[in-house]
Motif scaffolding. Structure first.
Motif, PDB file in Angstrom:
ATOM      1  N   ARG A  37     -91.448  95.869 105.070  1.00  0.00           N
ATOM      2  CA  ARG A  37     -91.001  94.348 103.591  1.00  0.00           C
ATOM      3  C   ARG A  37     -90.682  95.177 102.254  1.00  0.00           C
ATOM      4  N   PHE A  38     -90.983  97.024 102.279  1.00  0.00           N
ATOM      5  CA  PHE A  38     -90.745  98.064 101.236  1.00  0.00           C
ATOM      6  C   PHE A  38     -89.595  98.492 101.995  1.00  0.00           C
ATOM      7  N   GLU A  39     -89.631  98.542 102.915  1.00  0.00           N
ATOM      8  CA  GLU A  39     -88.959  99.789 103.257  1.00  0.00           C
ATOM      9  C   GLU A  39     -87.277  98.945 103.379  1.00  0.00           C
ATOM     10  N   GLN A  40     -87.232  96.929 103.239  1.00  0.00           N
ATOM     11  CA  GLN A  40     -86.046  96.322 104.005  1.00  0.00           C
ATOM     12  C   GLN A  40     -85.946  96.132 102.147  1.00  0.00           C
ATOM     13  N   GLY A  41     -86.914  95.910 101.310  1.00  0.00           N
ATOM     14  CA  GLY A  41     -85.927  95.454 100.126  1.00  0.00           C
ATOM     15  C   GLY A  41     -87.080  93.712 100.371  1.00  0.00           C
ATOM     16  N   GLY A  42     -87.408  93.728 101.258  1.00  0.00           N
ATOM     17  CA  GLY A  42     -88.481  92.230 101.349  1.00  0.00           C
ATOM     18  C   GLY A  42     -89.769  92.007 100.534  1.00  0.00           C
ATOM     19  N   PHE A  43     -90.004  92.613  99.507  1.00  0.00           N
ATOM     20  CA  PHE A  43     -91.726  92.651  99.771  1.00  0.00           C
ATOM     21  C   PHE A  43     -91.269  90.906  97.996  1.00  0.00           C
ATOM     22  N   SER A  44     -92.184  90.707  98.129  1.00  0.00           N
ATOM     23  CA  SER A  44     -93.163  90.060  97.401  1.00  0.00           C
ATOM     24  C   SER A  44     -93.894  90.716  95.579  1.00  0.00           C
ATOM     25  N   THR A  45     -93.777  90.162  94.561  1.00  0.00           N
ATOM     26  CA  THR A  45     -94.321  90.154  93.546  1.00  0.00           C
ATOM     27  C   THR A  45     -96.308  90.699  94.763  1.00  0.00           C
ATOM     28  N   ARG A  46     -96.380  89.334  95.148  1.00  0.00           N
ATOM     29  CA  ARG A  46     -97.599  89.241  95.432  1.00  0.00           C
ATOM     30  C   ARG A  46     -98.089  90.663  96.448  1.00  0.00           C
ATOM     31  N   ASP A  47     -97.429  91.402  96.917  1.00  0.00           N
ATOM     32  CA  ASP A  47     -97.530  91.927  98.027  1.00  0.00           C
ATOM     33  C   ASP A  47     -97.250  93.398  96.646  1.00  0.00           C
ATOM     34  N   VAL A  48     -96.860  93.227  95.630  1.00  0.00           N
ATOM     35  CA  VAL A  48     -96.683  94.536  94.402  1.00  0.00           C
ATOM     36  C   VAL A  48     -98.310  94.556  93.390  1.00  0.00           C
ATOM     37  N   LEU A  49     -98.583  93.202  93.185  1.00  0.00           N
ATOM     38  CA  LEU A  49     -99.537  93.275  92.834  1.00  0.00           C
ATOM     39  C   LEU A  49    -101.063  93.691  94.245  1.00  0.00           C
ATOM     40  N   ALA A  50    -101.699  93.212  95.108  1.00  0.00           N
ATOM     41  CA  ALA A  50    -101.993  93.597  95.565  1.00  0.00           C
ATOM     42  C   ALA A  50    -102.402  94.984  96.103  1.00  0.00           C
ATOM     43  N   LEU A  51    -100.840  95.447  96.359  1.00  0.00           N
ATOM     44  CA  LEU A  51    -100.897  97.248  96.438  1.00  0.00           C
ATOM     45  C   LEU A  51    -101.587  97.915  94.899  1.00  0.00           C
ATOM     46  N   ILE A  52    -100.711  97.438  93.884  1.00  0.00           N
ATOM     47  CA  ILE A  52    -101.402  97.803  92.407  1.00  0.00           C
ATOM     48  C   ILE A  52    -103.055  97.933  92.381  1.00  0.00           C
ATOM     49  N   VAL A  53    -103.612  96.346  92.898  1.00  0.00           N
ATOM     50  CA  VAL A  53    -104.534  95.877  92.785  1.00  0.00           C
ATOM     51  C   VAL A  53    -105.499  97.131  93.944  1.00  0.00           C
ATOM     52  N   ALA A  54    -105.068  97.341  94.970  1.00  0.00           N
ATOM     53  CA  ALA A  54    -105.749  97.694  95.823  1.00  0.00           C
ATOM     54  C   ALA A  54    -105.739  99.519  95.379  1.00  0.00           C
ATOM     55  N   GLY A  55    -105.058 100.359  94.925  1.00  0.00           N
ATOM     56  CA  GLY A  55    -104.963 101.508  94.338  1.00  0.00           C
ATOM     57  C   GLY A  55    -105.715 101.715  93.294  1.00  0.00           C
ATOM     58  N   LEU A  56    -105.577 100.782  92.845  1.00  0.00           N
ATOM     59  CA  LEU A  56    -106.938 100.390  91.375  1.00  0.00           C
ATOM     60  C   LEU A  56    -108.811 100.612  92.212  1.00  0.00           C
ATOM     61  N   ARG A  57    -108.035 100.257  92.887  1.00  0.00           N
ATOM     62  CA  ARG A  57    -109.625 100.065  93.123  1.00  0.00           C
ATOM     63  C   ARG A  57    -110.427 101.176  94.147  1.00  0.00           C
ATOM     64  N   GLY A  58    -109.665 101.560  94.057  1.00  0.00           N
ATOM     65  CA  GLY A  58    -109.105 102.737  95.555  1.00  0.00           C
ATOM     66  C   GLY A  58    -109.621 104.330  94.102  1.00  0.00           C
ATOM     67  N   GLY A  59    -109.287 103.982  93.110  1.00  0.00           N
ATOM     68  CA  GLY A  59    -109.356 104.942  92.017  1.00  0.00           C
ATOM     69  C   GLY A  59    -110.661 104.810  90.845  1.00  0.00           C
ATOM     70  N   GLY A  60    -111.622 103.621  91.328  1.00  0.00           N
ATOM     71  CA  GLY A  60    -112.468 103.261  90.811  1.00  0.00           C
ATOM     72  C   GLY A  60    -112.806 102.057  90.060  1.00  0.00           C
ATOM     73  N   TRP A  61    -111.752 101.398  89.608  1.00  0.00           N
ATOM     74  CA  TRP A  61    -111.252 100.477  89.324  1.00  0.00           C
ATOM     75  C   TRP A  61    -112.801  99.244  89.666  1.00  0.00           C
ATOM     76  N   GLN A  62    -112.911  98.749  88.926  1.00  0.00           N
ATOM     77  CA  GLN A  62    -113.531  97.402  89.310  1.00  0.00           C
ATOM     78  C   GLN A  62    -113.380  96.213  89.125  1.00  0.00           C
ATOM     79  N   GLY A  63    -112.101  95.607  88.624  1.00  0.00           N
ATOM     80  CA  GLY A  63    -111.636  94.515  88.469  1.00  0.00           C
ATOM     81  C   GLY A  63    -111.100  93.743  89.713  1.00  0.00           C
ATOM     82  N   GLN A  64    -110.360  92.594  89.732  1.00  0.00           N
ATOM     83  CA  GLN A  64    -109.883  91.356  90.777  1.00  0.00           C
ATOM     84  C   GLN A  64    -108.282  91.390  90.240  1.00  0.00           C
ATOM     85  N   ALA A  65    -107.246  91.419  90.903  1.00  0.00           N
ATOM     86  CA  ALA A  65    -106.125  90.702  90.428  1.00  0.00           C
ATOM     87  C   ALA A  65    -105.845  89.662  89.219  1.00  0.00           C
ATOM     88  N   ARG A  66    -106.872  89.216  89.520  1.00  0.00           N
ATOM     89  CA  ARG A  66    -106.726  88.194  87.872  1.00  0.00           C
ATOM     90  C   ARG A  66    -107.159  88.855  86.570  1.00  0.00           C
TER      91      ARG A  66
END
Length: 102
Positions: A37-66
């Motif tokens: 989806r990212f390669e084809q430009g067909g990603f959604s804002t939900r995809d972006v948010l999910a990746l950001i949350v996953a990246g933050l959590r991988g970096g030690g952040w304890q929050g949630q998407a909300r």
């Protein structure tokens, strides 16, 4: 890599655990589908948010998407999208490619 949220710099990385959480959270398909989806430009804002949350959590952040609903991301949605794409690219590149940068 890092993202500044509400004036605070947060490290982000997609660890194996963060990738597993991300894949479990995806509503449509697998991580391969997400990459496509990212390669084809067909990603959604939900995809972006999910990746950001996953990246933050991988970096030690304890929050949630909300926790990001009203957050101010430096650079706005475009910076968040760029960071999400870079996280995804870095997660699936060979170590020698990572040393050269994305």
């Amino acid at each position: 890599m890092a993202l500044t949220i509400d004036g605070e710099r947060h490290l982000m990385r997609l660890t194996l655990g963060a990738l597993a959480e991300l894949e479990a959270q995806l509503e449509s398909g697998s991580l391969v589908d997400l990459v496509q989806r990212f390669e084809q430009g067909g990603f959604s804002t939900r995809d972006v948010l999910a990746l950001i949350v996953a990246g933050l959590r991988g970096g030690g952040w304890q929050g949630q998407a909300r926790d990001l609903v009203n957050a101010e991301i430096a650079g706005g949605p475009m910076a968040a999208t760029k960071a999400a794409a870079e996280l995804l690219a870095r997660a699936f590149m060979m170590p020698e490619q990572a040393d050269e940068g994305v």
